[in-house]
Enzyme design. Structure first.
Site, PDB file in Angstrom:
ATOM      1  N   HIS A  34       0.442  -2.164  -4.643  1.00 42.97           N
ATOM      2  CA  HIS A  34      -0.874  -1.603  -4.994  1.00 42.97           C
ATOM      3  C   HIS A  34      -1.146  -1.824  -6.467  1.00 42.97           C
ATOM      4  O   HIS A  34      -0.229  -1.858  -7.288  1.00 42.97           O
ATOM      5  CB  HIS A  34      -0.946  -0.112  -4.623  1.00 42.97           C
ATOM      6  CG  HIS A  34      -0.042   0.767  -5.432  1.00 42.97           C
ATOM      7  ND1 HIS A  34      -0.485   1.535  -6.482  1.00 42.97           N
ATOM      8  CD2 HIS A  34       1.295   0.980  -5.357  1.00 42.97           C
ATOM      9  CE1 HIS A  34       0.539   2.207  -6.999  1.00 42.97           C
ATOM     10  NE2 HIS A  34       1.627   1.883  -6.336  1.00 42.97           N
ATOM     11  N   ASP A  52       4.452   5.717  -4.054  1.00 49.07           N
ATOM     12  CA  ASP A  52       3.270   6.384  -4.624  1.00 49.07           C
ATOM     13  C   ASP A  52       2.541   7.224  -3.563  1.00 49.07           C
ATOM     14  O   ASP A  52       2.230   6.732  -2.474  1.00 49.07           O
ATOM     15  CB  ASP A  52       2.328   5.301  -5.183  1.00 49.07           C
ATOM     16  CG  ASP A  52       1.233   5.877  -6.059  1.00 49.07           C
ATOM     17  OD1 ASP A  52       0.485   6.759  -5.574  1.00 49.07           O
ATOM     18  OD2 ASP A  52       1.113   5.446  -7.224  1.00 49.07           O
ATOM     19  N   ARG A  61      -0.339   8.065  -3.262  1.00 52.89           N
ATOM     20  CA  ARG A  61      -1.705   7.627  -2.914  1.00 52.89           C
ATOM     21  C   ARG A  61      -1.709   6.444  -1.954  1.00 52.89           C
ATOM     22  O   ARG A  61      -2.772   5.940  -1.594  1.00 52.89           O
ATOM     23  CB  ARG A  61      -2.450   7.243  -4.204  1.00 52.89           C
ATOM     24  CG  ARG A  61      -2.586   8.392  -5.178  1.00 52.89           C
ATOM     25  CD  ARG A  61      -2.979   7.896  -6.559  1.00 52.89           C
ATOM     26  NE  ARG A  61      -1.922   7.080  -7.165  1.00 52.89           N
ATOM     27  CZ  ARG A  61      -2.005   6.511  -8.358  1.00 52.89           C
ATOM     28  NH1 ARG A  61      -3.105   6.664  -9.078  1.00 52.89           N
ATOM     29  NH2 ARG A  61      -1.021   5.797  -8.839  1.00 52.89           N
ATOM     30  N   CYS A  97       0.210   0.122 -10.176  1.00 55.10           N
ATOM     31  CA  CYS A  97       1.500   0.718  -9.790  1.00 55.10           C
ATOM     32  C   CYS A  97       2.269   1.212 -11.028  1.00 55.10           C
ATOM     33  O   CYS A  97       2.500   0.456 -11.974  1.00 55.10           O
ATOM     34  CB  CYS A  97       2.332  -0.317  -9.029  1.00 55.10           C
ATOM     35  SG  CYS A  97       3.931   0.320  -8.485  1.00 55.10           S
ATOM     36  N   CYS A 118       5.101   1.068  -1.600  1.00 59.42           N
ATOM     37  CA  CYS A 118       5.483   1.877  -2.766  1.00 59.42           C
ATOM     38  C   CYS A 118       5.529   3.356  -2.375  1.00 59.42           C
ATOM     39  O   CYS A 118       4.800   3.803  -1.497  1.00 59.42           O
ATOM     40  CB  CYS A 118       4.488   1.672  -3.902  1.00 59.42           C
ATOM     41  SG  CYS A 118       4.954   2.556  -5.418  1.00 59.42           S
TER      42      CYS A 118
HETATM   43 CO    CO Z   1       3.506   2.048  -7.055  1.00 62.95          CO
END
Ligand code: CO
Length: 199
Positions: free
Chosen positions: A98, A44, A46, A101, A42
């Site tokens: 994750h 993202d 993080r 999400c 992803c």
């Molecule tokens: Co995500």
């Protein structure tokens, strides 16, 4: 106008620290890359691939998009897979989702998110394929299960790409893995969906 000076300072400090430990690190790496892993994760912020598996530059080939989706018509993702498998000869393709999400969460909402709703349709499809498993669940339980189910679906999509199918037909050693990452504690979990051939 040059801006973001602090990021260039950080870059210089980072490169200097690595060179101090291994003066040949960058010169060796500049000759070639031979990663064993393709990471599909992803976007993202993080969930940074190299840091999570604690590997230095040169060790992981990476593709990231919102909610780690592998779409059969996405030339970007398909090209990454082809290059990784055919040219770099990676041994492992890891689809890593994750929990929590945002993309998966948005797909569960009945509201307008703009352009991205076209991308999230693929995750709505995953919900539809798994209606029975998701039935009766709500909140984080539903979200986290869908995060896992999405990884499993995308592992199947990786396996069904012409690139992976051809690699297996040609007897290549190539495994496709489904993992999920917990942003609350930094720990990875193997969803035990590893596929190593068509049979
Ligand atoms: Co995500």
């Amino acid at each position: 106008m040059k801006t973001l000076a602090h990021l260039f300072e950080r870059n210089l400090a980072w490169a200097t620290a690595i060179k101090k430990e291994d003066p040949t690190f960058f010169s060796q790496l500049s000759n070639q890359q031979s990663p064993e892993y393709l990471w599909i994760g992803c976007s993202d912020s993080r969930v940074p691939a190299n840091q999570i598996i604690n590997l230095p530059p040169g060790e992981v080939f990476v593709h990231r998009n919102i909610a780690n989706v592998v779409v059969h018509t996405d030339l970007n993702c398909l090209s990454v897979i082809q290059f990784a498998v055919d040219v770099l000869k990676v041994k492992h393709i890891i689809v890593c989702g994750h929990y929590g999400c945002g993309g998966i969460k948005a797909s569960l909402e009945n509201k307008d998110h703009g352009l991205i709703d076209n991308w999230l349709r693929h995750i709505k499809d995953v919900s539809r394929f798994n209606t029975e498993k998701l039935k009766g669940l709500s909140g984080d339980k539903k979200l986290d299960l869908l995060c896992e189910l999405n990884v499993i679906e995308q592992v199947a999509n990786v396996c069904n790409t012409t690139t992976v199918q051809s690699a297996w037909k040609n007897g290549s050693e190539l495994s496709v893995h489904g993992w999920i990452y917990n942003i609350k504690n930094g720990i990875l979990k193997d969803l035990d969906t590893c596929v190593t051939s068509n049979s």
